[in-house]
Design a protein around this motif. Structure first.
Motif, PDB file in Angstrom:
ATOM      1  N   ILE A 275       0.838  -1.204   0.000  1.00  0.00           N
ATOM      2  CA  ILE A 275       0.000   0.000   0.000  1.00  0.00           C
ATOM      3  C   ILE A 275       0.868   1.248   0.000  1.00  0.00           C
ATOM      4  N   SER A 276       1.915   1.236   0.804  1.00  0.00           N
ATOM      5  CA  SER A 276       2.821   2.383   0.857  1.00  0.00           C
ATOM      6  C   SER A 276       3.518   2.596  -0.492  1.00  0.00           C
ATOM      7  N   GLY A 277       3.973   1.517  -1.093  1.00  0.00           N
ATOM      8  CA  GLY A 277       4.611   1.611  -2.407  1.00  0.00           C
ATOM      9  C   GLY A 277       3.652   2.097  -3.477  1.00  0.00           C
ATOM     10  N   GLY A 278       2.419   1.646  -3.427  1.00  0.00           N
ATOM     11  CA  GLY A 278       1.408   2.103  -4.377  1.00  0.00           C
ATOM     12  C   GLY A 278       1.105   3.579  -4.215  1.00  0.00           C
ATOM     13  N   THR A 279       1.077   4.036  -2.988  1.00  0.00           N
ATOM     14  CA  THR A 279       0.843   5.448  -2.715  1.00  0.00           C
ATOM     15  C   THR A 279       1.978   6.304  -3.265  1.00  0.00           C
ATOM     16  N   VAL A 280       3.201   5.882  -3.014  1.00  0.00           N
ATOM     17  CA  VAL A 280       4.362   6.618  -3.515  1.00  0.00           C
ATOM     18  C   VAL A 280       4.330   6.656  -5.038  1.00  0.00           C
ATOM     19  N   TRP A 281       4.021   5.539  -5.670  1.00  0.00           N
ATOM     20  CA  TRP A 281       3.965   5.479  -7.132  1.00  0.00           C
ATOM     21  C   TRP A 281       2.884   6.418  -7.665  1.00  0.00           C
ATOM     22  N   TYR A 282       1.694   6.403  -7.054  1.00  0.00           N
ATOM     23  CA  TYR A 282       0.598   7.243  -7.520  1.00  0.00           C
ATOM     24  C   TYR A 282       0.940   8.728  -7.386  1.00  0.00           C
ATOM     25  N   VAL A 283       1.489   9.122  -6.251  1.00  0.00           N
ATOM     26  CA  VAL A 283       1.853  10.531  -6.053  1.00  0.00           C
ATOM     27  C   VAL A 283       2.911  10.948  -7.071  1.00  0.00           C
ATOM     28  N   HIS A 284       3.884  10.086  -7.312  1.00  0.00           N
ATOM     29  CA  HIS A 284       4.931  10.391  -8.297  1.00  0.00           C
ATOM     30  C   HIS A 284       4.325  10.555  -9.692  1.00  0.00           C
ATOM     31  N   GLN A 285       3.471   9.616 -10.098  1.00  0.00           N
ATOM     32  CA  GLN A 285       2.853   9.678 -11.424  1.00  0.00           C
ATOM     33  C   GLN A 285       2.015  10.946 -11.600  1.00  0.00           C
ATOM     34  N   GLN A 286       1.193  11.251 -10.628  1.00  0.00           N
ATOM     35  CA  GLN A 286       0.275  12.372 -10.774  1.00  0.00           C
ATOM     36  C   GLN A 286       0.990  13.718 -10.701  1.00  0.00           C
ATOM     37  N   THR A 287       1.955  13.859  -9.818  1.00  0.00           N
ATOM     38  CA  THR A 287       2.678  15.132  -9.764  1.00  0.00           C
ATOM     39  C   THR A 287       3.496  15.341 -11.030  1.00  0.00           C
ATOM     40  N   THR A 288       4.071  14.289 -11.567  1.00  0.00           N
ATOM     41  CA  THR A 288       4.812  14.400 -12.822  1.00  0.00           C
ATOM     42  C   THR A 288       3.875  14.816 -13.961  1.00  0.00           C
ATOM     43  N   ARG A 289       2.697  14.208 -14.018  1.00  0.00           N
ATOM     44  CA  ARG A 289       1.724  14.544 -15.060  1.00  0.00           C
ATOM     45  C   ARG A 289       1.249  15.991 -14.913  1.00  0.00           C
ATOM     46  N   LEU A 290       0.957  16.421 -13.686  1.00  0.00           N
ATOM     47  CA  LEU A 290       0.496  17.792 -13.471  1.00  0.00           C
ATOM     48  C   LEU A 290       1.592  18.811 -13.789  1.00  0.00           C
ATOM     49  N   LEU A 291       2.832  18.492 -13.460  1.00  0.00           N
ATOM     50  CA  LEU A 291       3.932  19.399 -13.794  1.00  0.00           C
ATOM     51  C   LEU A 291       4.117  19.502 -15.307  1.00  0.00           C
ATOM     52  N   ALA A 292       3.936  18.400 -16.024  1.00  0.00           N
ATOM     53  CA  ALA A 292       4.029  18.437 -17.493  1.00  0.00           C
ATOM     54  C   ALA A 292       2.897  19.287 -18.077  1.00  0.00           C
ATOM     55  N   GLN A 293       1.707  19.161 -17.530  1.00  0.00           N
ATOM     56  CA  GLN A 293       0.594  19.983 -18.015  1.00  0.00           C
ATOM     57  C   GLN A 293       0.793  21.453 -17.655  1.00  0.00           C
ATOM     58  N   LEU A 294       1.447  21.713 -16.545  1.00  0.00           N
ATOM     59  CA  LEU A 294       1.760  23.098 -16.180  1.00  0.00           C
ATOM     60  C   LEU A 294       2.748  23.700 -17.170  1.00  0.00           C
ATOM     61  N   ASP A 295       3.680  22.886 -17.669  1.00  0.00           N
ATOM     62  CA  ASP A 295       4.586  23.352 -18.729  1.00  0.00           C
ATOM     63  C   ASP A 295       3.802  23.735 -19.986  1.00  0.00           C
ATOM     64  N   VAL A 296       2.794  22.939 -20.326  1.00  0.00           N
ATOM     65  CA  VAL A 296       1.952  23.237 -21.488  1.00  0.00           C
ATOM     66  C   VAL A 296       1.217  24.558 -21.275  1.00  0.00           C
ATOM     67  N   LEU A 297       0.727  24.788 -20.065  1.00  0.00           N
ATOM     68  CA  LEU A 297       0.046  26.051 -19.763  1.00  0.00           C
ATOM     69  C   LEU A 297       0.986  27.241 -19.927  1.00  0.00           C
ATOM     70  N   GLU A 298       2.210  27.105 -19.436  1.00  0.00           N
ATOM     71  CA  GLU A 298       3.177  28.198 -19.566  1.00  0.00           C
ATOM     72  C   GLU A 298       3.512  28.464 -21.024  1.00  0.00           C
ATOM     73  N   ASP A 299       3.625  27.408 -21.833  1.00  0.00           N
ATOM     74  CA  ASP A 299       3.863  27.593 -23.265  1.00  0.00           C
ATOM     75  C   ASP A 299       2.676  28.290 -23.931  1.00  0.00           C
ATOM     76  N   ALA A 300       1.463  27.932 -23.529  1.00  0.00           N
ATOM     77  CA  ALA A 300       0.268  28.555 -24.104  1.00  0.00           C
ATOM     78  C   ALA A 300       0.210  30.035 -23.753  1.00  0.00           C
ATOM     79  N   ILE A 301       0.643  30.386 -22.557  1.00  0.00           N
ATOM     80  CA  ILE A 301       0.656  31.796 -22.152  1.00  0.00           C
ATOM     81  C   ILE A 301       1.717  32.567 -22.934  1.00  0.00           C
ATOM     82  N   ASP A 302       2.871  31.955 -23.118  1.00  0.00           N
ATOM     83  CA  ASP A 302       3.970  32.631 -23.801  1.00  0.00           C
ATOM     84  C   ASP A 302       3.738  32.793 -25.302  1.00  0.00           C
ATOM     85  N   ASN A 303       3.050  31.843 -25.916  1.00  0.00           N
ATOM     86  CA  ASN A 303       2.959  31.801 -27.375  1.00  0.00           C
ATOM     87  C   ASN A 303       1.669  32.333 -27.967  1.00  0.00           C
TER      88      ASN A 303
END
Length: 125
Positions: free
Chosen positions: A17-45
């Protein structure tokens, strides 16, 4: 002997359960940070009006992620991120100068969540 097996099984379930939690948090924060990069590109361009879809997609992804993060992570950390996400779209619509600052703060909070949920010696000691 059955008690030993039961104890080992319980410990194994806790570790999984602990390993699954760590994996889920890692996956979701990585995905949200990538989408935040897309937002910054949309603002700049381009104009902010054209960036409506990336902002809506980011909010949808956060709403999905927030449900499980509330179960796995301290509520305070999730609430801070939720406040920042809720400020993004109104700032985009009103063409607020603080949009870039709010996005930087959101990035910092997502990285903070990612770093402090990962098991490391710094977090343990």
């Amino acid at each position: 002997m059955n008690r030993v097996r039961l104890g080992i099984a319980i410990l194994l379930v806790l570790v999984l359960i602990s390993g699954g939690t760590v994996w889920y948090v890692h996956q979701q924060t990585t995905r949200l940070l990538a989408q935040l990069d897309v937002l910054e590109d949309a603002i700049d361009n381009g104009p902010l009006e054209a960036a409506e879809e990336p902002f809506a997609e980011f909010e949808r992804q956060w709403e999905k992620t927030e449900v499980l993060l509330n179960i796995m992570v301290w509520r305070e950390r999730v609430s801070e991120i939720d406040v920042s996400v809720s400020h993004l779209n109104p700032m985009r619509v009103s063409d607020c100068d603080e949009l870039r600052s709010e996005m930087t703060e959101l990035r910092m909070r997502l990285v903070h969540l990612h770093d402090f949920e990962m098991p490391s010696w710094k977090n343990i000691l």
